[in-house]
Design a protein around this motif. Sequence first.
Motif, PDB file in Angstrom:
ATOM      1  N   LYS A   1     -20.420 -43.038  -1.522  1.00 58.38           N
ATOM      2  CA  LYS A   1     -20.824 -44.082  -2.466  1.00 58.38           C
ATOM      3  C   LYS A   1     -19.715 -44.220  -3.499  1.00 58.38           C
ATOM      4  O   LYS A   1     -19.331 -43.248  -4.147  1.00 58.38           O
ATOM      5  N   ILE A   2     -19.184 -45.430  -3.576  1.00 59.35           N
ATOM      6  CA  ILE A   2     -18.141 -45.696  -4.575  1.00 59.35           C
ATOM      7  C   ILE A   2     -18.574 -46.939  -5.337  1.00 59.35           C
ATOM      8  O   ILE A   2     -18.794 -48.001  -4.721  1.00 59.35           O
ATOM      9  N   GLY A   3     -18.718 -46.825  -6.605  1.00 58.79           N
ATOM     10  CA  GLY A   3     -19.208 -47.949  -7.402  1.00 58.79           C
ATOM     11  C   GLY A   3     -20.643 -48.242  -7.012  1.00 58.79           C
ATOM     12  O   GLY A   3     -21.445 -47.326  -6.831  1.00 58.79           O
ATOM     13  N   GLU A   4     -20.939 -49.535  -6.807  1.00 56.05           N
ATOM     14  CA  GLU A   4     -22.338 -49.880  -6.512  1.00 56.05           C
ATOM     15  C   GLU A   4     -22.672 -49.835  -5.021  1.00 56.05           C
ATOM     16  O   GLU A   4     -23.817 -50.048  -4.624  1.00 56.05           O
ATOM     17  N   TYR A   5     -21.665 -49.608  -4.182  1.00 54.94           N
ATOM     18  CA  TYR A   5     -21.916 -49.655  -2.735  1.00 54.94           C
ATOM     19  C   TYR A   5     -21.720 -48.318  -2.053  1.00 54.94           C
ATOM     20  O   TYR A   5     -20.892 -47.506  -2.469  1.00 54.94           O
ATOM     21  N   ASN A   6     -22.434 -48.181  -0.926  1.00 57.11           N
ATOM     22  CA  ASN A   6     -22.212 -47.034  -0.066  1.00 57.11           C
ATOM     23  C   ASN A   6     -21.341 -47.519   1.099  1.00 57.11           C
ATOM     24  O   ASN A   6     -21.716 -48.448   1.819  1.00 57.11           O
ATOM     25  N   TYR A   7     -20.184 -46.909   1.245  1.00 59.00           N
ATOM     26  CA  TYR A   7     -19.263 -47.322   2.320  1.00 59.00           C
ATOM     27  C   TYR A   7     -19.361 -46.349   3.483  1.00 59.00           C
ATOM     28  O   TYR A   7     -19.407 -45.134   3.280  1.00 59.00           O
ATOM     29  N   LYS A   8     -19.362 -46.921   4.692  1.00 59.21           N
ATOM     30  CA  LYS A   8     -19.396 -46.076   5.901  1.00 59.21           C
ATOM     31  C   LYS A   8     -18.243 -46.508   6.792  1.00 59.21           C
ATOM     32  O   LYS A   8     -18.107 -47.699   7.114  1.00 59.21           O
ATOM     33  N   ILE A   9     -17.438 -45.542   7.189  1.00 54.41           N
ATOM     34  CA  ILE A   9     -16.298 -45.862   8.060  1.00 54.41           C
ATOM     35  C   ILE A   9     -16.454 -45.096   9.378  1.00 54.41           C
ATOM     36  O   ILE A   9     -16.561 -43.866   9.385  1.00 54.41           O
ATOM     37  N   GLY A  10     -16.504 -45.831  10.471  1.00 57.94           N
ATOM     38  CA  GLY A  10     -16.506 -45.224  11.813  1.00 57.94           C
ATOM     39  C   GLY A  10     -15.095 -45.379  12.367  1.00 57.94           C
ATOM     40  O   GLY A  10     -14.656 -46.496  12.597  1.00 57.94           O
TER      41      GLY A  10
END
Length: 495
Positions: free
Chosen positions: A395-404
């Motif tokens: 989670k960075i800032g207001e979003y949760n990022y997911k990298i595949g």
Amino acid sequence: MVRLILLTIVAALATAKNIIGVAPEDQHLYEPRSDGKWSCLSDPSIMISQDQINDDICDCPDGSDEPGTAACESRREDSKGFYCANEGYFPGYIQHYKVNDGVCDYDTCCDGSDEWATGKCPNKCDIVRQKFDKYVAERKADIEKALRIRNQLVKKAERAKAEVGKELEKIREEIFDLSAKLEKERKNLQRTKAQTSREGSSDRYESNEASKQISRLEKYFESSIASEMKSQGIISKLETLLGDLTENYNPNYNDAAVKNCVREFREYISGKEDDKDSQEMSFEDAKELLKRLTISTPSEQSHITIVPTFDNMVHYYFSKLINSFRPQPKEEVAQPKSEATKSNVEVEIEATIAKLEKELRSKQSEASIYEENILQQFGKDDIYRAMKGEWISRKIGEYNYKIGYLDSIYQDNTLIGHLTSVDQSTLHFTQGAKCWNGPQRSASVDLICASKSRIVSVSEPEKCHYRFLLETPIVCEAISDEEIAKEFKIEASEL
Ligand code: MAN
């Protein structure tokens, strides 16, 4: 004014030992001439007194008279910058405009010498050195650990490739089996067709033979009848002649041959009259009877196309007779056969063949995907093969990022893109969800070496194009201490 006096005193003191802002190896360039003057470095015709060096006034066209101040900034094209000795750490050079600007640039000048006139920055090289040593030690250890992890990943990638190879082998075996089955079924179909065709030709052979025999018999009967008819004509002619002779001969001529002939003829005629009473049908009667016969062709025997007359009677009756022995007429064999005319066995075999062909095609295309895969190199040492199914999120800032790694990137549930290419140590993701009033989302992910996978940062330099920094062991390589040292950065806030 106070500042200028101070500068002059400090510079004069420094002149005896060294010139501020100049590295020890370049100090000789500031040696005074025998007359105590000093020449500008790029133009020796311009001579100034020593106290004009670092007096914060620009005298030389190349600014070489001001190595330790911010004066002459616009003139210094070839200058290395202001030299910081950074005792106990590594020397550094800083741009002249940063000299004496009141800001501590500890990342380059940990000794604070860039602020020699303001005196604002105490020397912090000891702390910087400690932090540097700690960083280098930890970084070295982390890289070593990362390299061990990477080695394991390389092995995992090898296993993944071997799995693809095994899968391919399995598919090839299946293809081999399917091809063999298909070949068998095709031969089976050929045999079945040949069998059907032999049965058909045997029927045709038999009926051909019968037709030939009929034709021979017809010819025989026709010639017999013709010869019979010819004989009847001759006999009738002879009977007329002999009848004339019997009526008109002269009995007064004692011609024994004529008398004998007349006697024999009279006996013949009387015998013939008796024969008329017999039940046997004479040739004439038969001829007459057949002429009267008019038999219409029955519709169910449509293959008999001739209407019987006397002239064709033999042909007609033989045809009729032979037809009664013939197998029921078969439909003309059309090429290719319609479904209706194929035997059930043929239809079944053809269906099996079609099914096998479909299966074979699908297996072959599957095999070509695996073949392509096995020939491809997925990054250095095929390392990306090990990352299949691996996801990292943060989670960075207001979003949760997911990298595949080999898949996609999501910002919460919004698709940022699918992996489309890998270039050196950057992954490119495109075809993401469309931005409102903007392009489809996309991203570049810069990979940097670390023992753990971690999303370090994300930015959006252009609307809906994202830039990620991702730590991962997959891009690690053994690096020298010098390279690690270059990586070290110190923030003023840390000191
Ligand atoms: C969302 C996010 C942002 C993006 C805007 C564009 O808020 O995906 O990153 O900039 O949409 O409208």
